[in-house]
Design a protein around this motif. Structure first.
Motif, PDB file in Angstrom:
ATOM      1  N   SER A  83       4.775  -5.763   7.189  1.00  0.00           N
ATOM      2  CA  SER A  83       5.167  -7.054   7.103  1.00  0.00           C
ATOM      3  C   SER A  83       5.661  -7.556   5.737  1.00  0.00           C
ATOM      4  O   SER A  83       6.421  -8.534   5.673  1.00  0.00           O
ATOM      5  N   LEU A  84       5.408  -6.740   4.804  1.00  0.00           N
ATOM      6  CA  LEU A  84       6.081  -7.099   3.434  1.00  0.00           C
ATOM      7  C   LEU A  84       7.337  -6.591   3.222  1.00  0.00           C
ATOM      8  O   LEU A  84       7.668  -5.408   3.197  1.00  0.00           O
ATOM      9  N   LYS A  85       8.521  -7.538   3.304  1.00  0.00           N
ATOM     10  CA  LYS A  85       9.813  -7.091   3.307  1.00  0.00           C
ATOM     11  C   LYS A  85      10.355  -7.517   1.818  1.00  0.00           C
ATOM     12  O   LYS A  85       9.942  -8.356   1.258  1.00  0.00           O
ATOM     13  N   GLY A  86      11.445  -6.885   1.621  1.00  0.00           N
ATOM     14  CA  GLY A  86      12.225  -7.049   0.503  1.00  0.00           C
ATOM     15  C   GLY A  86      11.604  -6.428  -0.875  1.00  0.00           C
ATOM     16  O   GLY A  86      11.958  -6.929  -2.017  1.00  0.00           O
ATOM     17  N   ARG A  87      10.644  -5.467  -0.858  1.00  0.00           N
ATOM     18  CA  ARG A  87      10.008  -4.913  -1.974  1.00  0.00           C
ATOM     19  C   ARG A  87       9.687  -3.557  -1.537  1.00  0.00           C
ATOM     20  O   ARG A  87       9.450  -3.317  -0.392  1.00  0.00           O
ATOM     21  N   GLU A  88       9.643  -2.640  -2.478  1.00  0.00           N
ATOM     22  CA  GLU A  88       9.085  -1.204  -2.136  1.00  0.00           C
ATOM     23  C   GLU A  88       7.582  -1.251  -2.110  1.00  0.00           C
ATOM     24  O   GLU A  88       6.931  -1.830  -3.096  1.00  0.00           O
ATOM     25  N   VAL A  89       7.017  -0.701  -0.998  1.00  0.00           N
ATOM     26  CA  VAL A  89       5.575  -0.647  -0.939  1.00  0.00           C
ATOM     27  C   VAL A  89       5.322   0.672  -0.613  1.00  0.00           C
ATOM     28  O   VAL A  89       5.736   1.517  -0.036  1.00  0.00           O
ATOM     29  N   CYS A  90       4.006   1.121  -1.534  1.00  0.00           N
ATOM     30  CA  CYS A  90       3.427   2.385  -1.331  1.00  0.00           C
ATOM     31  C   CYS A  90       1.986   2.154  -1.207  1.00  0.00           C
ATOM     32  O   CYS A  90       1.457   1.286  -1.815  1.00  0.00           O
ATOM     33  N   ALA A  91       1.384   2.937  -0.514  1.00  0.00           N
ATOM     34  CA  ALA A  91      -0.400   3.078  -0.490  1.00  0.00           C
ATOM     35  C   ALA A  91      -0.709   4.333  -0.974  1.00  0.00           C
ATOM     36  O   ALA A  91      -0.520   5.301  -0.143  1.00  0.00           O
ATOM     37  N   TYR A  92      -2.052   4.505  -1.727  1.00  0.00           N
ATOM     38  CA  TYR A  92      -2.691   5.756  -1.780  1.00  0.00           C
ATOM     39  C   TYR A  92      -3.999   5.640  -1.667  1.00  0.00           C
ATOM     40  O   TYR A  92      -4.601   4.354  -2.115  1.00  0.00           O
ATOM     41  N   SER A  93      -4.683   6.458  -1.246  1.00  0.00           N
ATOM     42  CA  SER A  93      -6.184   6.624  -1.230  1.00  0.00           C
ATOM     43  C   SER A  93      -6.822   7.120  -2.475  1.00  0.00           C
ATOM     44  O   SER A  93      -6.224   8.661  -2.764  1.00  0.00           O
ATOM     45  N   ILE A  94      -7.366   6.534  -3.245  1.00  0.00           N
ATOM     46  CA  ILE A  94      -7.862   7.236  -4.634  1.00  0.00           C
ATOM     47  C   ILE A  94      -9.528   7.086  -4.871  1.00  0.00           C
ATOM     48  O   ILE A  94     -10.088   6.450  -4.270  1.00  0.00           O
ATOM     49  N   SER A  95      -9.896   8.034  -5.678  1.00  0.00           N
ATOM     50  CA  SER A  95     -11.265   7.780  -6.262  1.00  0.00           C
ATOM     51  C   SER A  95     -11.163   7.911  -7.813  1.00  0.00           C
ATOM     52  O   SER A  95     -10.804   8.855  -8.413  1.00  0.00           O
TER      53      SER A  95
END
Length: 193
Positions: free
Chosen positions: A159-171
């Motif tokens: 739903s976040l429009k107008g921007r680049e979005v990325c997700a990572y799973s980290i520790s």
């Protein structure tokens, strides 16, 4: 002969990279946000000092650390996640190269509040277009959400429009996916307008 040419080409490339780094250093401002105990300060300390500190006192206000690699300096603003500090988040995100939002991926009870705070922040017109990197920290814990797709769904990133979005799973504790996190951040240093 071809070994000599290859060695000369490598030396030339190394020299050009060094000169580029000397004269064209880029600085990238990052706002590191999230609720208390998500692991923001642990992540910043790991990146900036390459050390893991177990016992952290909650950040009150802000903490700034720098990390340099390949002609890019990351200036990381680690902002407190307590309710009274969240009002300051927007101020430190205006003009940032990227917003890094850290969540405790093992604490599902805080997902709704964390998602609400993230969406509220990103609805501010002053932050339009700033890239977002969502990091689901503590993937080493058994109860953690480990899938980037699931993190994206839980935090409604579509739903976040107008921007680049990325997700990572980290520790941060186990240094899992810290390298790809740094690669993403450094790759976005050249995209700052």
């Amino acid at each position: 002969m071809s070994d000599l040419v290859s060695q000369l080409m490598r030396s030339w490339t190394d020299l050009m990279d060094w000169l580029y780094g000397m004269f064209f250093q880029q600085e990238m401002d990052l706002s590191i946000l999230g609720l208390p105990a998500a692991g923001k300060t642990t992540l910043v300390t790991l990146i900036s000092r390459n050390e893991m500190i177990e016992d952290r006192i909650p950040t009150r206000g802000l903490n700034m650390q720098k990390y340099s690699k390949g002609g890019v300096t990351l200036k990381m603003w680690d902002l407190g996640g307590q309710a009274n500090f969240r009002a300051m988040w927007e101020r430190y995100c205006v003009g940032a190269s990227a917003i890094v939002y850290v969540v405790d991926a093992a604490d599902s009870e805080k997902f709704a509040l964390s998602r609400s705070e993230l969406h509220d922040l990103l609805s501010k017109p002053s932050l339009a277009g700033i890239p977002l990197l969502l990091l689901g920290n503590k993937s080493d814990l058994p109860a953690a959400v480990k899938s980037e797709k699931e993190l994206a769904e839980i935090f409604d990133l579509a739903s976040l429009k107008g921007r680049e979005v990325c997700a990572y799973s980290i520790s941060a504790r186990n240094r899992t996916n810290i390298d790809i996190t740094l690669q993403w951040l450094i790759a976005h240093s050249s995209k700052k307008s």
